[in-house]
Design an enzyme around this catalytic site. Structure first.
Site, PDB file in Angstrom:
ATOM      1  N   CYS A   2      13.321  67.784 -99.054  1.00  0.00           N
ATOM      2  CA  CYS A   2      13.800  69.115 -99.417  1.00  0.00           C
ATOM      3  C   CYS A   2      12.824  70.202 -98.985  1.00  0.00           C
ATOM      4  CB  CYS A   2      14.005  69.202-100.930  1.00  0.00           C
ATOM      5  SG  CYS A   2      14.992  67.863-101.620  1.00  0.00           S
ATOM      6  N   ARG A  27      14.695  70.162 -93.290  1.00  0.00           N
ATOM      7  CA  ARG A  27      14.166  69.284 -94.338  1.00  0.00           C
ATOM      8  C   ARG A  27      15.258  68.797 -95.285  1.00  0.00           C
ATOM      9  NH1 ARG A  27       8.491  69.933 -94.869  1.00  0.00           N
ATOM     10  NH2 ARG A  27       8.624  69.054 -96.957  1.00  0.00           N
ATOM     11  N   TRP A  74      17.816  67.689 -99.679  1.00  0.00           N
ATOM     12  CA  TRP A  74      18.192  66.380 -99.158  1.00  0.00           C
ATOM     13  C   TRP A  74      18.256  65.452-100.360  1.00  0.00           C
ATOM     14  CZ3 TRP A  74      15.184  61.662 -98.113  1.00  0.00           C
ATOM     15  CH2 TRP A  74      15.910  60.723 -97.352  1.00  0.00           C
ATOM     16  N   ASN A  98      10.548  69.489-104.467  1.00  0.00           N
ATOM     17  CA  ASN A  98      10.636  68.562-103.342  1.00  0.00           C
ATOM     18  C   ASN A  98       9.903  67.294-103.744  1.00  0.00           C
ATOM     19  OD1 ASN A  98      10.632  67.215-100.854  1.00  0.00           O
ATOM     20  ND2 ASN A  98       8.828  68.319-100.146  1.00  0.00           N
ATOM     21  N   GLY A  99      10.574  66.160-103.704  1.00  0.00           N
ATOM     22  CA  GLY A  99       9.912  64.910-104.044  1.00  0.00           C
ATOM     23  C   GLY A  99      10.729  64.058-104.995  1.00  0.00           C
ATOM     24  N   GLU A 480      13.793  52.232 -79.665  1.00  0.00           N
ATOM     25  CA  GLU A 480      13.929  53.669 -79.848  1.00  0.00           C
ATOM     26  C   GLU A 480      15.301  54.160 -79.381  1.00  0.00           C
ATOM     27  OE1 GLU A 480      13.200  57.861 -80.222  1.00  0.00           O
ATOM     28  OE2 GLU A 480      12.591  56.055 -81.292  1.00  0.00           O
ATOM     29  N   LYS A 484      18.109  56.073 -81.720  1.00  0.00           N
ATOM     30  CA  LYS A 484      18.699  57.385 -81.423  1.00  0.00           C
ATOM     31  C   LYS A 484      20.222  57.337 -81.518  1.00  0.00           C
ATOM     32  CE  LYS A 484      15.360  60.002 -80.983  1.00  0.00           C
ATOM     33  NZ  LYS A 484      14.831  59.129 -82.051  1.00  0.00           N
ATOM     34  N   GLU A 487      21.282  57.070 -85.154  1.00  0.00           N
ATOM     35  CA  GLU A 487      20.986  58.252 -85.955  1.00  0.00           C
ATOM     36  C   GLU A 487      22.045  59.338 -85.823  1.00  0.00           C
ATOM     37  OE1 GLU A 487      16.275  59.035 -86.454  1.00  0.00           O
ATOM     38  OE2 GLU A 487      17.032  59.133 -84.409  1.00  0.00           O
ATOM     39  N   HIS A 503      18.131  33.682 -77.846  1.00  0.00           N
ATOM     40  CA  HIS A 503      17.730  33.112 -79.134  1.00  0.00           C
ATOM     41  C   HIS A 503      18.557  33.675 -80.288  1.00  0.00           C
ATOM     42  CE1 HIS A 503      14.314  30.967 -77.435  1.00  0.00           C
ATOM     43  NE2 HIS A 503      14.051  32.060 -76.725  1.00  0.00           N
ATOM     44  N   LYS A 603      14.455  65.692 -91.548  1.00  0.00           N
ATOM     45  CA  LYS A 603      13.427  65.681 -90.519  1.00  0.00           C
ATOM     46  C   LYS A 603      12.100  65.158 -91.030  1.00  0.00           C
ATOM     47  CE  LYS A 603      11.715  66.088 -86.641  1.00  0.00           C
ATOM     48  NZ  LYS A 603      12.160  65.069 -85.708  1.00  0.00           N
TER      49      LYS A 603
END
Length: 608
Positions: A2, A27, A74, A98-99, A480, A484, A487, A503, A603
């Site tokens: 947040c 955020r 968030w 925030n937290g 990566e 992407k 996401e 495998h 983010k």
């Protein structure tokens, strides 16, 4: 996580609060709200969803208070509804947070036994009622904060207003970042300097455990023991950040295309271009010859940057590297040798798990080095050595230029380590630096593949599962690339070491499965081609990312070949990541997802 902001102003502050929240919505963007103190009463506006919903509410019902706090959320505890949106209030207290308060259940039970009734599902409302309980006992606001703050467990940043105190705001932080901004007869509080940049460049960062009592003309900071603390006042460059999309449809597209420039800026920080030598911006407080092992830790894309760097340090410096995801490293009580080196990678410099891992390594006597984009962040400040990436503020949630700038810093550091340990000669260093100097130009060339990738994305958008394959440094790049795509397009994707295909993952291959193969023409190219043959034999649709020679030597006919510029194999990930980013971006655009603010993500992850 947040974003929070507070303003002690000389005129109505609601519009300024919203302007700051716009800079913080990377955020969190599940809901937003502001509250101002007008005379002796609070007036609050909250809305579910994007900030524009809050703006609409404020146009319909303006706020006129000269002191206020705001929040963009968030969701962690409680659904993203208006009732769970911040600020949270009692009769005498308003709070943004925030937290995560870890002992929520314990505190809530205690308050409910006292007759407290809750209106939301959030842990933040517990803070408001906890403060209220002390105020009703006759405590002053400052006395109340000093009394209840030690009761909280978890990571948090708080901004608090008190009814009938129209020249008072209290902020507190533990784990989550918080900064004070000083103006002319005005005072500000925010999650970072970018939020405060329109109003001031005079910033003081609270240290972990600090709390601060602010008026329009004064700011007194107390440490965790309640003693007055003196923190450094710094000048922030946040006011120079122009947060706009330019001519791009999304911030992510803009940030992808800016990579040749920002990676070039980062390169110049770490390389003497004229001498063709690595030139770290500061002397390291350790000798690489004394390092027996390097531990590299990060989260998400930063972890994959560390994975690439593992190959570089082991090949160029011949030093063993242990790689950890920060959320695992911090809890597994890894045995570490005093005097070795731990590297921590974080775009924001506030990632909670990475910060906890840093503190563990410091306690074990390791040298600590951070690679961060925010030089005033907590991780940067607590590290023995900080190496800054010059990616600039990245607004899109999915890491693009932050990732490639991290790779540039880590590449330069790996070459420096190799030279220090005698594994690289002067000629070797010159050759490798010349290759690094080429990277921005090669990235610009790679961007020219965009029309072909945009066309490919129309077919990718029809798929529900995708496999990425690579060997060597292309393996973490496959991880990566898959991240992407997941996401921002919500397409299920997995990255594998190409040699692991038979495998287990080969069972996934059929005629509907796109298989993206990252294969520059290097020492393992022929091995990767054999894996491509295994895919082709089972009807998989191969999308090959290679160079001109690789395209000629591939033997297998891929469905699509993306031809990237010829380059030496060592540093290919910085260039080959460009088409991966573009493919994820254009697939998401075709699918109509929110590219810059994908669902459920934020983010900067400042809580576990």
């Amino acid at each position: 996580m947040c974003g929070i902001v507070g303003i002690l102003g000389r005129a109505p502050v609601a519009d300024q609060l919203v302007a700051s929240l716009k800079r913080l919505d990377y955020r969190g963007y599940d809901s937003a709200g502001v509250v101002t103190l007008e005379g002796d009463h609070f007036d609050r506006r909250r809305s579910e969803g994007k900030l524009r919903n809050l703006e609409s509410g404020l146009r319909a019902e303006p706020l006129w208070g000269h002191i206020g706090i705001g929040h963009t959320r968030w969701a962690t505890r409680g659904k993203p509804t208006e009732s769970n949106a911040h600020p949270h209030m009692t009769d005498n207290v308003a709070v943004v947070h925030n937290g995560i308060i870890e002992n929520l259940r314990e505190l809530r039970a205690e308050l409910e036994q006292q007759g407290t009734q809750f209106a939301s599902e959030t842990d933040t409302e517990v803070v408001a009622h906890l403060i209220e309980s002390y105020l009703t006992k006759g405590y002053s606001p400052s006395e109340a904060v000093k009394a209840w703050l030690p009761k909280l467990r978890g990571a948090f940043a708080l901004a608090i207003l008190f009814k009938v105190h129209d020249d008072l705001m209290i902020g507190a932080r533990k784990g989550s970042p918080l900064a004070i901004g000083q103006g002319d007869g005005q005072m500000y509080l925010g999650s970072d300097a970018i939020a405060l940049a329109p109003f001031t460049d005079t910033i003081t960062y609270l240290a972990d455990g600090d709390w601060a009592v602010l008026t329009r003309k004064t700011g007194v900071i107390f440490n965790a023991q309640g003693a007055v603390a003196h923190r450094e006042v710094v000048k922030s460059g946040g006011s120079s950040f122009l947060v706009n999309k330019a001519n791009y449809l999304h911030f992510m597209a803009k940030e992808i295309h800016e990579q040749p420039e920002v990676v070039g800026h980062t390169l110049r920080r770490y390389v003497d271009m004229a001498a063709e030598r690595i030139a770290l911006p500061q002397r390291l407080p350790f000798d690489f010859n004394d390092i027996g092992r390097i531990s590299i830790t990060g989260c998400g894309s930063s972890s994959y940057a560390g994975h690439v760097a593992k190959y570089w340090f082991e090949r160029l410096a011949r030093v063993p590297v242990e790689l950890d995801v920060a959320s695992e490293f911090r809890y597994r009580e890894a045995p570490l040798r005093k005097g070795d080196l731990a590297i921590f990678i974080s775009q924001s410099g506030e990632t909670a798990d990475t910060l906890a891992a840093l503190r563990y390594a410091k306690a074990q006597g390791l040298h600590t080095l951070s690679v961060v984009n925010a030089p005033t962040s907590t991780i940067a400040r607590e590290s023995e050595t900080m190496l800054q990436t010059l990616a600039g503020p990245q607004i899109g949630v999915a890491s693009t230029r932050a990732f490639t700038c991290q790779l540039m810093v880590l590449a330069a550091l790996a070459v420096a380590a190799g030279k220090s340990r005698g594994e690289l000669s002067d000629a070797d260093e010159t050759r490798l630096v010349q290759r690094l100097i080429e990277i921005p130009r090669l990235m610009a060339t790679a961007l020219a593949t965009e029309p072909q990738i945009e066309k490919l994305a129309r077919d990718m958008a029809k798929c529900r599962n995708v496999v990425y394959l690579g060997r060597g440094t292309s393996f973490p790049l496959a991880l990566e690339g898959a991240l992407k795509l997941k996401e921002i397009s919500y397409v299920h994707a997995e990255g594998y070491a190409a040699g692991e295909l038979k495998h287990g993952p080969i069972a996934l291959i059929d005629e509907t499965m796109p298989v993206i193969v990252i294969a520059p023409y290097d020492g393992v190219f022929e091995k990767t081609v054999s894996n491509m043959q295994e895919v082709a034999a089972r009807g998989g649709n191969i999308i090959l990312m290679t160079d001109a020679k690789g395209a000629r030597e591939a033997i297998v006919d891929p469905l699509v070949t993306i031809v990237l510029p010829d380059m030496a194999a060592t540093f290919t990930p910085m260039v080959y990541d460009i088409p991966m980013q573009l493919l994820a971006y254009h697939t998401a655009v075709v699918m109509g997802t929110n590219v810059d603010q994908p669902r459920n993500l934020a983010k900067s992850v400042t809580v576990e």
